[in-house]
Scaffold this active site. Sequence first.
Site, mmCIF file in Angstrom:
data_model
loop_
_atom_site.group_PDB
_atom_site.id
_atom_site.type_symbol
_atom_site.label_atom_id
_atom_site.label_comp_id
_atom_site.label_asym_id
_atom_site.label_seq_id
_atom_site.Cartn_x
_atom_site.Cartn_y
_atom_site.Cartn_z
ATOM 1 N N MET A 96 0.814 -1.208 0.000
ATOM 2 C CA MET A 96 0.000 0.000 0.000
ATOM 3 C C MET A 96 0.850 1.260 0.000
ATOM 4 O O MET A 96 0.506 2.244 -0.659
ATOM 5 C CB MET A 96 -0.956 0.001 1.187
ATOM 6 C CG MET A 96 -2.089 -0.998 1.070
ATOM 7 S SD MET A 96 -3.006 -0.886 -0.506
ATOM 8 C CE MET A 96 -3.543 0.816 -0.492
ATOM 9 N N ASP B 111 10.801 3.871 5.580
ATOM 10 C CA ASP B 111 10.649 2.515 6.101
ATOM 11 C C ASP B 111 11.893 2.196 6.920
ATOM 12 O O ASP B 111 12.986 2.683 6.606
ATOM 13 C CB ASP B 111 10.486 1.505 4.958
ATOM 14 C CG ASP B 111 9.932 0.164 5.425
ATOM 15 O OD1 ASP B 111 8.748 -0.108 5.153
ATOM 16 O OD2 ASP B 111 10.671 -0.600 6.061
ATOM 17 N N VAL C 108 1.763 1.407 7.467
ATOM 18 C CA VAL C 108 2.527 0.275 7.993
ATOM 19 C C VAL C 108 1.580 -0.904 8.202
ATOM 20 O O VAL C 108 0.389 -0.834 7.902
ATOM 21 C CB VAL C 108 3.259 0.657 9.305
ATOM 22 C CG1 VAL C 108 4.175 1.853 9.070
ATOM 23 C CG2 VAL C 108 2.291 0.952 10.444
ATOM 24 N N GLU D 5 -0.958 -3.835 9.339
ATOM 25 C CA GLU D 5 -2.279 -3.691 9.958
ATOM 26 C C GLU D 5 -2.270 -4.292 11.364
ATOM 27 O O GLU D 5 -2.872 -5.331 11.640
ATOM 28 C CB GLU D 5 -3.333 -4.360 9.075
ATOM 29 C CG GLU D 5 -4.769 -4.093 9.483
ATOM 30 C CD GLU D 5 -5.247 -2.680 9.212
ATOM 31 O OE1 GLU D 5 -6.404 -2.399 9.523
ATOM 32 O OE2 GLU D 5 -4.469 -1.842 8.691
ATOM 33 N N LYS E 291 0.829 0.603 14.503
ATOM 34 C CA LYS E 291 0.348 1.866 13.939
ATOM 35 C C LYS E 291 0.334 2.970 14.996
ATOM 36 O O LYS E 291 0.753 4.111 14.735
ATOM 37 C CB LYS E 291 -1.046 1.683 13.338
ATOM 38 C CG LYS E 291 -1.065 0.945 12.012
ATOM 39 C CD LYS E 291 -2.483 0.822 11.470
ATOM 40 C CE LYS E 291 -2.517 0.145 10.110
ATOM 41 N NZ LYS E 291 -1.952 0.975 9.038
ATOM 42 N N SER F 197 -7.412 -0.620 7.134
ATOM 43 C CA SER F 197 -8.583 -1.261 6.549
ATOM 44 C C SER F 197 -9.586 -1.700 7.595
ATOM 45 O O SER F 197 -10.703 -2.086 7.244
ATOM 46 C CB SER F 197 -8.153 -2.483 5.716
ATOM 47 O OG SER F 197 -7.522 -3.441 6.551
ATOM 48 N N HIS G 104 -8.880 5.014 3.655
ATOM 49 C CA HIS G 104 -8.675 3.637 3.211
ATOM 50 C C HIS G 104 -8.597 3.618 1.685
ATOM 51 O O HIS G 104 -9.609 3.608 0.999
ATOM 52 C CB HIS G 104 -9.836 2.771 3.716
ATOM 53 C CG HIS G 104 -9.683 1.325 3.401
ATOM 54 N ND1 HIS G 104 -10.729 0.437 3.477
ATOM 55 C CD2 HIS G 104 -8.602 0.595 3.004
ATOM 56 C CE1 HIS G 104 -10.311 -0.764 3.146
ATOM 57 N NE2 HIS G 104 -9.025 -0.690 2.844
ATOM 58 N N ASN H 13 -6.382 -1.180 -3.312
ATOM 59 C CA ASN H 13 -5.196 -1.585 -4.073
ATOM 60 C C ASN H 13 -5.579 -2.022 -5.483
ATOM 61 O O ASN H 13 -6.481 -2.842 -5.639
ATOM 62 C CB ASN H 13 -4.510 -2.741 -3.346
ATOM 63 C CG ASN H 13 -3.178 -3.109 -3.962
ATOM 64 O OD1 ASN H 13 -2.468 -2.257 -4.472
ATOM 65 N ND2 ASN H 13 -2.843 -4.380 -3.933
#
Length: 289
Positions: A23, A42, A96, A98, A103, A125, A146, A149
Amino acid sequence: MTTAPYADSPPRHALTVLGAGVMGVGITVLALGHGLPVHLVDVDRERLDRAADLIDGELRMAELMGALPAGTPLGTLATGTSLKAAAGATAVIEAVTENAATKAAVLSEVSGLVRPGTLLITNTSSIPVDELAGALKRPEELVGTHFMNPPYLIGTAEVVRGARTGEPAMAAVAALLTALRRRAVVVRDAPGFVTSRVLHPMINDAARVVEEGTATAEDVDALMQGCLGHPTGPLRTADLIGIDNLVDSLTVLHERTGDDGCRPAELLLRLVREGRLGRKSGRGFYDYT
């Protein structure tokens, strides 16, 4: 429901995207393709290097498919491993893994680095936005967005307003999505919101049908496409989402709603154990090698 209109001359934005997974890469491609500069962050330098190659390939694909605005110069990409890159951003998009604790930790740290009034977005999500907002110094600055993809092909984004999300943050996310030529559908905060709360249990049921031997994955998808108009079929969709991501989302839904239909099917858990995560790993319900 509200929608964000398109604009001919969107304001300038400088984005920081946190997380160089599927994502994070897709959101970066969407932003770069609309001329916005992006700093992709990252903790894994090797993942960042791989992401840069993926972004180049997906930008070319998006251009070939006519998914980017004609005549718009690409935005500039920078990468790095430090959250301090977010200090100068006009908006930060967290993408990052889920996991609520992960998070919350990332959002808490970045909220202490950015200027007050900076838009903070969690691309989740399933995790309620207000649950994550509790970790921030200024919870009113957090909005859930949200993206589906791949974000550069799907023109609508689900925007989640948390209980403490302020009007300035809602105005800022509307302006950003306008710059990205995305339609925003705003919903109230709840586990899974609308899209995941409806789609992910359906995929879970489709996996159970295969697990029980009622039909193959191919037949399930063929029936859902041919009889019910699903564009790809639920199990091809699972491979696109990433089966590990799907299991994480279902786990959040099960824990927060108590709906036993959201308990991840054993077949999904087995595919994750075997490393069959979908398109990103080369195999999931289908073989992409």
